[in-house]
Design a protein around this motif. Structure first.
Motif, PDB file in Angstrom:
ATOM      1  N   UNK A  86       6.044   7.592  20.742  1.00 20.51           N
ATOM      2  CA  UNK A  86       6.846   8.090  21.724  1.00 20.51           C
ATOM      3  C   UNK A  86       5.662   8.196  23.061  1.00 20.51           C
ATOM      4  N   UNK A 131       9.548   8.332   3.708  1.00 22.71           N
ATOM      5  CA  UNK A 131      10.304   8.866   4.712  1.00 22.71           C
ATOM      6  C   UNK A 131      10.068   8.504   6.430  1.00 22.71           C
ATOM      7  N   UNK A 132      10.722   8.767   7.342  1.00 19.50           N
ATOM      8  CA  UNK A 132      10.392   8.755   8.668  1.00 19.50           C
ATOM      9  C   UNK A 132      10.337   7.523   9.438  1.00 19.50           C
ATOM     10  N   UNK A 133       9.717   7.376  10.673  1.00 19.49           N
ATOM     11  CA  UNK A 133      10.115   6.393  11.530  1.00 19.49           C
ATOM     12  C   UNK A 133       9.149   5.196  11.674  1.00 19.49           C
ATOM     13  N   UNK A 136       9.838   1.639  11.476  1.00 20.22           N
ATOM     14  CA  UNK A 136      10.575   1.169  12.632  1.00 20.22           C
ATOM     15  C   UNK A 136       9.724   1.268  13.960  1.00 20.22           C
ATOM     16  N   UNK A 137       9.097   2.120  14.188  1.00 10.98           N
ATOM     17  CA  UNK A 137       8.386   2.417  15.439  1.00 10.98           C
ATOM     18  C   UNK A 137       6.802   1.996  15.602  1.00 10.98           C
ATOM     19  N   UNK A 144      14.237   1.902  21.772  1.00  7.32           N
ATOM     20  CA  UNK A 144      15.273   2.808  21.499  1.00  7.32           C
ATOM     21  C   UNK A 144      16.251   2.441  22.608  1.00  7.32           C
ATOM     22  N   UNK A 146      17.436  -0.045  23.585  1.00 11.23           N
ATOM     23  CA  UNK A 146      18.632  -1.236  22.980  1.00 11.23           C
ATOM     24  C   UNK A 146      19.638  -0.559  22.267  1.00 11.23           C
ATOM     25  N   UNK A 147      19.688   0.650  21.761  1.00 12.18           N
ATOM     26  CA  UNK A 147      20.608   1.329  21.044  1.00 12.18           C
ATOM     27  C   UNK A 147      21.426   2.442  21.632  1.00 12.18           C
ATOM     28  N   UNK A 150      21.809   6.765  19.190  1.00 15.09           N
ATOM     29  CA  UNK A 150      20.498   6.692  18.427  1.00 15.09           C
ATOM     30  C   UNK A 150      20.793   7.033  16.984  1.00 15.09           C
ATOM     31  N   UNK A 154      18.211   5.247  14.113  1.00 18.71           N
ATOM     32  CA  UNK A 154      17.730   6.295  13.194  1.00 18.71           C
ATOM     33  C   UNK A 154      18.094   5.614  11.734  1.00 18.71           C
ATOM     34  N   UNK A 155      19.241   5.222  11.576  1.00 21.70           N
ATOM     35  CA  UNK A 155      19.650   4.407  10.234  1.00 21.70           C
ATOM     36  C   UNK A 155      18.733   3.179  10.038  1.00 21.70           C
ATOM     37  N   UNK A 157      15.616   3.357  10.222  1.00 22.84           N
ATOM     38  CA  UNK A 157      14.467   3.843   9.696  1.00 22.84           C
ATOM     39  C   UNK A 157      14.657   3.968   8.219  1.00 22.84           C
ATOM     40  N   UNK A 158      15.796   4.510   7.994  1.00 20.45           N
ATOM     41  CA  UNK A 158      16.065   4.861   6.568  1.00 20.45           C
ATOM     42  C   UNK A 158      16.044   3.521   5.690  1.00 20.45           C
ATOM     43  N   UNK A 189       1.758   6.670  10.890  1.00 17.15           N
ATOM     44  CA  UNK A 189       2.348   7.577  11.689  1.00 17.15           C
ATOM     45  C   UNK A 189       1.276   8.627  11.505  1.00 17.15           C
TER      46      UNK A 189
ATOM     47  N   UNK B 120      21.966  12.724  24.443  1.00 15.93           N
ATOM     48  CA  UNK B 120      22.257  11.720  25.066  1.00 15.93           C
ATOM     49  C   UNK B 120      23.593  11.426  25.255  1.00 15.93           C
ATOM     50  N   UNK B 140      13.171  15.157   9.342  1.00 17.29           N
ATOM     51  CA  UNK B 140      12.486  14.334   8.226  1.00 17.29           C
ATOM     52  C   UNK B 140      11.260  15.408   8.072  1.00 17.29           C
ATOM     53  N   UNK B 295      11.787   8.715  24.043  1.00 16.54           N
ATOM     54  CA  UNK B 295      11.676   9.759  23.059  1.00 16.54           C
ATOM     55  C   UNK B 295      10.453  10.792  23.157  1.00 16.54           C
TER      56      UNK B 295
END
Lengths: 210, 315
Positions: A86, A131-133, A136-137, A144, A146-147, A150, A154-155, A157-158, A189, B120, B140, B295
């Protein structure tokens, strides 16, 4: 005469709707094709995992033997030099790889001791629910921006968490015996430096017994 | 007879006069920035809007807040007015991820840059930048704390926010990405409280009638958490049902410190609002290279660390 007018009107109306039909009849397969344009996070995650994350696990990650002493020496400087995440806020991520000797094994983690050049630090490979990002990140390879929605981002990540849980962690649990040397690559993280750096908690994307 | 070219010669003069009269630069030499906010009927958004306005003023602009009252039609009218009034930029908290896109495009077509704050729009080619709390990650963390405090068995209800807002679903999905992994935790009801305290109270009252024995309630924002807590207090169940919110509102922080509410996710409205105003300032001074989505990390606030937070941020 009236019949002719009706005929002309009918032809005109028929011609109009021929040019501008109220609806189109399409084959079911092509309709399904349109529906398939809906974002598929599972497919995206699969492509990202095999096409980008795994191939860059060694080349784009920071060596744990470099990162862990750097964190011990100056956490803020290590964050600035090696982290992703972030732009605003306290949360950030590391993309890290290395080798370590297994010192303990529990239901939720495998602890490794990473030793190099007189430095010695512990890293915790997470083996519980994921769990969490972080996946992904952590690599910094997904943006982000590019999407548009959001929720799609986030999907991902899961879906990535599921891949780690179903493919990587079961194998690590089998390999991790105390005293064994294990190669690992993964993402960590850091949300609260007082707890998340001592030790660094890595969600694995790749492990191997050495 | 006057020569037609005389009329043509008047055109540059008229254009110059129009330029001088254009209201984007006012008599006091200041450009104007509009702050369009989804609602001022929620203290959290008041802080967001006031901070954005104040930062814009600090940066040398005239700034005005427009309240959309959670109504896309009202929001559209706000945009019509601010475009006509010649505002130079808009710091925008949208009411609807899809429904608000048209307003952003309209402003963009009129040459007015938009900077989204907190919520957003589902387009990446309309606003200059969007500063967004990482709602999913925040929830989360809340979900993990929920399991830790409620346990791996029990029943709970969920108060959702506005159904057209992405934040609603990002929060709900983040929470469920954790809690749904524990089959002993059963959600017995889920309903929108529209991010509103009074509505949250009303929905919680009706949920309690249908499900009097729940263990917890997860609320998509702190205003609803306050409403839910009020309903639980009135029903004599405040000690039985654990309340979880999201936002980091001051009244909820006080209740967390007092052990009445379990946890919230601290968003940083002041950080987002200030940054949006600074982006607008940089844009108006010529910068064009902005990240589309920025973010903003969310922090879990519990009884253990609530002393570190207050005034809509970290102390």
């Amino acid at each position: 005469m009236r019949l002719v007018r009706c005929l002309i009107a009918f032809v005109a109306v028929a011609g109009f709707f021929r040019l501008f039909p109220l609806f189109h009849v399409v084959r079911l397969e092509s309709a399904a094709g349109q529906a398939a344009t809906v974002f598929d996070a599972t497919q995206f995650a699969e492509t990202f995992w095999t096409g980008k994350l795994l191939p860059s696990a060694r080349s784009s990650s920071v060596d744990a033997a470099v990162l862990l002493p750097a964190i011990q020496a100056d956490a803020a400087a290590a964050r600035k030099k090696y982290s992703h995440g972030a732009v605003l806020g306290d949360t950030y991520f590391y993309f890290v790889s290395g080798s370590g000797r297994v010192t303990s094994v529990s239901d939720d983690e495998v602890s490794l001791r990473v030793t190099k050049g007189g430095h010695d630090a512990e890293v915790s490979i997470q083996t519980g629910l994921v769990f969490g990002d972080a996946l992904r990140d952590g690599s910094g390879m997904l943006n982000p921006g590019d999407f548009p929605d959001s929720q799609n981002f986030n999907d991902i990540s899961a879906a990535l968490d599921h891949i780690a849980e179903s493919r990587v962690i079961p194998a690590l649990r089998k390999q991790a015996k105390i005293g064994a040397t294990v190669f690992f690559a993964g993402c960590a993280e850091v949300d609260d430096e007082s707890t998340d750096l001592k030790p660094l908690k890595v969600i694995p994307i790749q492990t191997a017994l050495q | 007879m006057k020569h037609p070219l005389n009329k043509l010669a008047a055109i540059p003069a008229l254009a110059l006069a129009a330029l001088c009269l254009t209201p984007s630069v006012w008599a006091d030499g200041k450009q104007k920035i509009a702050v369009v906010v989804s609602t001022m009927n929620n203290p959290w958004f008041v802080v967001l809007a006031d901070t954005a306005r104040d930062r814009a003023i600090e940066l040398g602009y005239d700034a005005t807040i427009f309240d959309s009252q959670n109504d896309t039609a009202k929001e559209a009218a706000n945009f019509e007015n601010l475009i006509a009034a010649g505002y130079s930029a808009v710091l925008f908290n949208p009411t609807d991820a899809n429904g608000s896109i048209v307003n952003v495009r309209k402003a963009r077509a009129a040459g007015v840059p938009i900077f989204c704050i907190d919520r957003e729009i589902n387009a990446t080619d309309a606003a200059v930048a969007q500063l967004l709390s990482d709602n999913y990650a925040g929830c989360v963390k809340l979900g993990q704390y929920f399991v830790k405090t409620v346990g791996q068995t029990g029943t709970y209800v969920e108060l959702l926010g506005l159904v057209g807002d992405n934040n609603t679903w990002n929060r709900s999905k983040g929470f469920h990405s954790v809690v749904d992994r524990y089959p002993g935790l059963k959600m017995v009801a889920q309903q929108s409280g529209e991010f509103d305290r009074a509505k949250g109270l009303e929905v919680m009252e009706s949920m309690l009638q249908a499900h009097p024995d729940i263990n917890a309630v997860f609320c998509g924002n702190d205003a609803m958490a306050m409403g839910a807590y009020q309903a639980l207090l009135a029903a004599g169940k405040a000690d039985q049902v654990k309340v979880f919110g999201f936002d980091g509102a001051d009244d909820v922080l006080k209740l967390i410190a007092a052990g009445k509410i379990e946890a919230t996710g601290m968003q940083f409205p002041k950080t987002m609002a200030r940054q949006a105003a600074e982006f607008a300032d940089e844009y108006l001074k010529g910068k064009r290279d902005f990240p589309q989505k920025v973010p903003v990390a969310v922090q879990l606030v519990t009884h253990d660390n609530v002393a570190n937070y207050g005034d809509y941020g970290k102390k």
